[in-house]
Design an enzyme around this catalytic site. Sequence first.
Site, PDB file in Angstrom:
ATOM      1  CB  CYS A   2      -0.870   0.029   1.244  1.00 28.80           C
ATOM      2  SG  CYS A   2      -1.881  -1.447   1.436  1.00 28.80           S
ATOM      3  N   GLY A  28      -1.214   0.871  -4.990  1.00 23.99           N
ATOM      4  CA  GLY A  28      -2.497   0.257  -4.675  1.00 23.99           C
ATOM      5  C   GLY A  28      -3.635   0.996  -5.329  1.00 23.99           C
ATOM      6  CG  ASN A 100       3.159  -0.321   2.668  1.00 19.68           C
ATOM      7  OD1 ASN A 100       2.617  -1.302   2.174  1.00 19.68           O
ATOM      8  ND2 ASN A 100       4.342   0.109   2.282  1.00 19.68           N
ATOM      9  N   GLY A 101       1.854  -2.857   4.703  1.00 26.37           N
ATOM     10  CA  GLY A 101       2.541  -4.070   5.131  1.00 26.37           C
ATOM     11  C   GLY A 101       1.592  -5.213   5.358  1.00 26.37           C
ATOM     12  CE1 TYR A 251       5.733  -5.100 -11.557  1.00 23.63           C
ATOM     13  CE2 TYR A 251       4.954  -5.031  -9.301  1.00 23.63           C
ATOM     14  CZ  TYR A 251       4.699  -5.031 -10.653  1.00 23.63           C
ATOM     15  OH  TYR A 251       3.413  -4.944 -11.097  1.00 23.63           O
TER      16      TYR A 251
END
Length: 475
Positions: A2, A28, A100-101, A251
């Site tokens: 995220c 996201g 985020n995670g 990426y």
Amino acid sequence: MCGVVGLWTRREAGARLVEGLLALQHRGQDSAGVLTSDGTFHLKKGNGTVARVFNPKNIARLAGNNGIGQVRYPTIGPGSVEDAQPFYVNHPFGIAMVHNGNVTNYADLRRKLMCEDFRQLTSFSDVEPILNVFAEELDRTDLNAFGPASVFRAVEGVFRRVKGAYSVVALIHKRGLLAFRDPHGLRPLVFAQQGQEFAFASESVAFDLLGLRRFSDVKAGEAVFVDCRSRVHRRQVRQATPRPCIFEYVYFARPDSVIDGIGVYEARLRLGERLAVEVARQGVKPDVIIPVPDTARAAASSLASTLGVELREGLIKNRYIARTFIMHGQERRALSVRQKLNPVRSQVQGKDVMLIDDSVVRGTTSCEIVQMVRDAGARKVFLAITAPPLRCPCVYGIDMMTRGEFVAKDRTVEQVRKVVGADALVYQTYEGLVAAVRGDSAIPGFCTACFNGQYPTGVTKRYLAQMERERKRWL
Ligand code: SF4
């Protein structure tokens, strides 16, 4: 995976937080949300992209000079609007949070919070347990003597009780803005300060948009608290070995971001140089190098110049189709590859083409692209990958959580080559990956678990099996 933002400023924060989220949209696209405060919390969140959720009218209602925001990319759970962030609790003070995670002891935490501590959790989002643990830990401090020490003690409690990957930004009502990063620093988090303006974001690219030039990383195990008088307090709450996610550089992150002092673009250039060595070693000789847009562009350019081979934009991207990796369901992904990419015939006809991509996860994209370039008249199609074979699930928030999803799981490189239909397949070596990303930075190591199964937080087989079951349930 995220994207999160937080802002403490003297200007209206709502529109700027939305701008910050736009810069992080690649992290996201399932939901977006912003919460601001002008003495009262104002919240807008919903499913979809930032542009879909926000409009001038609802942004105008996000009053106040500080706030937080998030774009979500779900890995677990139904991905319903109830899971959209931010979340908040009323006590103590009123705390809003985004993260985020991926929390690896989520199920145990949730059960304990609900059954033993009698707290109400309303979603499958793992920021809710973090938020409730933080609220409980803060409540255990002397609230009349609230200050940075109480905040850091509460963060210490979170580090003790919450396992996995989490980069968190939280707004404590009328008290300040807080951010912290799990003890291994698995997910990125950066902090910018300029005059009386303070911001946190998953990637530094958000600061470019907000006009903030000076920034630093929130370190693994560190907490940063901007209090209500705009004073900054930083503390290394837990000492641990940093293990940031190496896949961010390969990426996920934008090339114009800098994470843990390493420029993502430069890391990708080095990946291309290292890969060129491997291509030469294996004696593969292409006439032309073509990047699979967009992530592999930088690596393809350095690979081409190292090998002394022409670089061409031989695959054109329809930019109005969402990233295939983020889309759910195998069929949707396969269809969207053809919708998304189209070869330039004149650049591939009669040539030995080498396609450069950043990774092969399920093999869907590679297989489709190799075939479409062959159909467009290429004599031979080689595939070179800037990362080694992906073989193990990510339990830290990237959408590849079952071993069955990896084309390389129990296959040799030669077997994967046959599956994707290429005339040659060259992967980056593991050593090449780590050395290229590290560059001349002093970072001691990275999480490379999806390549070699070494999880920095330790993960049991039981947990991996449970993860696979959960994942299949929500697919
Ligand atoms: S397992 Fe892979 S994708 Fe997941 S955090 Fe580690 S390096 Fe990143």
